[in-house]
Motif scaffolding. Sequence first.
Motif, PDB file in Angstrom:
ATOM      1  N   GLY A  88       0.829  11.849  -8.522  1.00 49.69           N
ATOM      2  CA  GLY A  88       1.297  12.191  -7.187  1.00 49.69           C
ATOM      3  C   GLY A  88       0.324  11.957  -6.066  1.00 49.69           C
ATOM      4  N   VAL A  89      -0.863  11.416  -6.346  1.00 49.95           N
ATOM      5  CA  VAL A  89      -1.861  11.178  -5.300  1.00 49.95           C
ATOM      6  C   VAL A  89      -1.996   9.677  -5.094  1.00 49.95           C
ATOM      7  N   THR A  90      -1.602   9.213  -3.899  1.00 47.57           N
ATOM      8  CA  THR A  90      -1.745   7.800  -3.562  1.00 47.57           C
ATOM      9  C   THR A  90      -2.512   7.669  -2.263  1.00 47.57           C
ATOM     10  N   GLY A  91      -3.173   6.522  -2.090  1.00 44.74           N
ATOM     11  CA  GLY A  91      -3.955   6.292  -0.885  1.00 44.74           C
ATOM     12  C   GLY A  91      -3.068   6.194   0.345  1.00 44.74           C
ATOM     13  N   SER A  92      -3.587   6.690   1.468  1.00 51.26           N
ATOM     14  CA  SER A  92      -2.809   6.637   2.717  1.00 51.26           C
ATOM     15  C   SER A  92      -2.885   5.273   3.375  1.00 51.26           C
ATOM     16  N   ASP A  93      -3.830   4.424   2.939  1.00 49.70           N
ATOM     17  CA  ASP A  93      -4.018   3.093   3.521  1.00 49.70           C
ATOM     18  C   ASP A  93      -3.295   2.079   2.640  1.00 49.70           C
ATOM     19  N   SER A  94      -2.129   1.633   3.083  1.00 47.42           N
ATOM     20  CA  SER A  94      -1.332   0.717   2.255  1.00 47.42           C
ATOM     21  C   SER A  94      -2.019  -0.623   2.063  1.00 47.42           C
ATOM     22  N   SER A  95      -2.902  -0.993   3.018  1.00 44.90           N
ATOM     23  CA  SER A  95      -3.597  -2.273   2.906  1.00 44.90           C
ATOM     24  C   SER A  95      -4.719  -2.214   1.874  1.00 44.90           C
ATOM     25  N   ASN A  96      -5.149  -1.024   1.546  1.00 48.94           N
ATOM     26  CA  ASN A  96      -6.196  -0.868   0.539  1.00 48.94           C
ATOM     27  C   ASN A  96      -5.911   0.385  -0.268  1.00 48.94           C
ATOM     28  N   PRO A  97      -5.111   0.257  -1.328  1.00 51.84           N
ATOM     29  CA  PRO A  97      -4.719   1.426  -2.124  1.00 51.84           C
ATOM     30  C   PRO A  97      -5.899   2.107  -2.817  1.00 51.84           C
ATOM     31  N   ASN A  98      -7.041   1.444  -2.860  1.00 54.41           N
ATOM     32  CA  ASN A  98      -8.212   2.069  -3.497  1.00 54.41           C
ATOM     33  C   ASN A  98      -8.841   3.153  -2.624  1.00 54.41           C
ATOM     34  N   ASN A  99      -8.500   3.195  -1.319  1.00 51.77           N
ATOM     35  CA  ASN A  99      -8.956   4.282  -0.459  1.00 51.77           C
ATOM     36  C   ASN A  99      -8.096   5.503  -0.770  1.00 51.77           C
ATOM     37  N   LEU A 100      -8.582   6.335  -1.680  1.00 49.96           N
ATOM     38  CA  LEU A 100      -7.749   7.379  -2.278  1.00 49.96           C
ATOM     39  C   LEU A 100      -7.650   8.645  -1.421  1.00 49.96           C
ATOM     40  N   VAL A 101      -8.801   9.173  -0.986  1.00 49.07           N
ATOM     41  CA  VAL A 101      -8.803  10.444  -0.249  1.00 49.07           C
ATOM     42  C   VAL A 101      -9.722  10.326   0.962  1.00 49.07           C
ATOM     43  N   ASP A 102      -9.189  10.615   2.152  1.00 49.14           N
ATOM     44  CA  ASP A 102     -10.027  10.631   3.337  1.00 49.14           C
ATOM     45  C   ASP A 102      -9.791  11.936   4.095  1.00 49.14           C
TER      46      ASP A 102
END
Length: 546
Positions: free
Chosen positions: A235-249
Amino acid sequence: MTAMRIGGLASGMDIDTLVEKLMVAERAPLDKLEQKKQTYEWQRDAYRDVNTKLQTFDTYIADNLILKSLNTKTATSSNSDLVSVTATSAASGTLSIEGVSQLATAARKVGQSVTNNSGISASGTTKISDLNGSTFTGTTEQSILIKAITKSGTMATEATEIKFKATDTIDDVLKKINSSGAGVTAFFENGKLSLTATNTGALKDGSAEIQLVSSQTKDGNTVTATGNELFGILGVTGSDSSNPNNLVDGGQNAILRINGIDIERSSNTFTLNGYSITLKDTFNSNVTNPTEATVGKAVTLNSTTNVDEIITKIKDFVNTYNGLITDLKKLTSETKNRDYAPLTSLQRKEMEEKEIELWEKQAKSGLLKGDSVIQNGLSSMRSLIYQSNPAITNTKFNTLYNVGITTSKDYLSGGTLEIDEDKLRAALQEDSDSVTKLFSFSDGKEKDTVIVNGVTKEVDTRGFLQKLRGEMTKVKVNIEAKAGRASMNESQYTLGKFLRDVNSSIDTWETKLTSIESRYWKQFTAMETMINKANSQSTSLSSYFA
């Protein structure tokens, strides 16, 4: 083959006793060699004991006066509910914190609710393979590559690899994440996963504080992440669709104003001007322009030198130093009791254990009397008290005797120290930094270039304690050249070579004495044989003329 011995059957003499007494005289050179060996061994042990004392004192200095700063300072905050503070030895000046508009927080994300394959809310005991949408099956290990913001406010240079299997439960995976040292805290409850950065703060480039890595090279090997999509399944996905590896900011820095300057820090606890500062709440000292933050006066941070604690440390050092000097002085001035030579093996057999102990106590006296290595070391250590340190800009306090520490007026003491406490206290109150730097200046060099009265000179700018440790090291090295260490063989130090030579002489004499004893027995046996023959002839003649 041992020759047959005849012990006085014909002559009626006690041949065993006669030979034993004759061998006592013959053993005299061997006894002297054994006594010499014992003296060398005692001297070796006495030297090594000196090195043990020096090492113990050196460790005391390092642990109590070098690693722990001598210059103890106490810091105060005018409002510890808003800002707390402690001081290091480098604390200086007054800091005015005029406002804290934002505290540092850690990046956090709470995922969407997840269910198992049956549509029931997942729990910690749910297996990864049983999660709704899971593509993981079997027992093959999968790898997650994850990294997070560090204490310094920068992103970790290397991702941490975390391995899991489809048969693991959610709790199993969380335990691996939390114990991995990746800088991420994972928590799962009520069907939701929460990921929080261990360290507070925001990255300067604006990227996420917790990131996934697709692959990385480590120790020459490429590691590929095969299980990063697990977070999406949980249930945890990155908020940056252009870089899904940015997980938590979403982490933020502390923002504050100190002495009129706006600054940011990634943590609410940081060091500035030697102060260790901890921000506890937001506030604004500008009452004419209030915000939602607490309104009030600026928080002032001050430091004061703890003179009493410094004096206590110096007194303890002086007492410990004096104990060492007294011991070394006694060793080099103790008179040798020449009436007590080391006991021979025969003498030991005739004495009780307590008698041997008392005898050897006297025999060990004066082993290091007048030793030049120790005496020269004491002289060098004593001279340090009166050496000035050009690195101390305040010339009032650039020697120990200027701050109230001198050698004893009793020249027989060997150079023990005395403290004029009033003078020392006054110096510390006037300029504690110079006084403590005089004692311990870790940045000083044995050969340093400084300008003294407009002239460039090469001088020793080390603190007194560093110089003292250096002189003790020289003594230890010279003693090792004489007496070695337990791990060294006899050929590596002077007394060891003496012991090797005397042992060789002892072996030679023992072989020689065995030969001499055999000769005596051969002679007495021949005598017994002749007497026996004479007696036999006499008996035959008597019976012939009877």
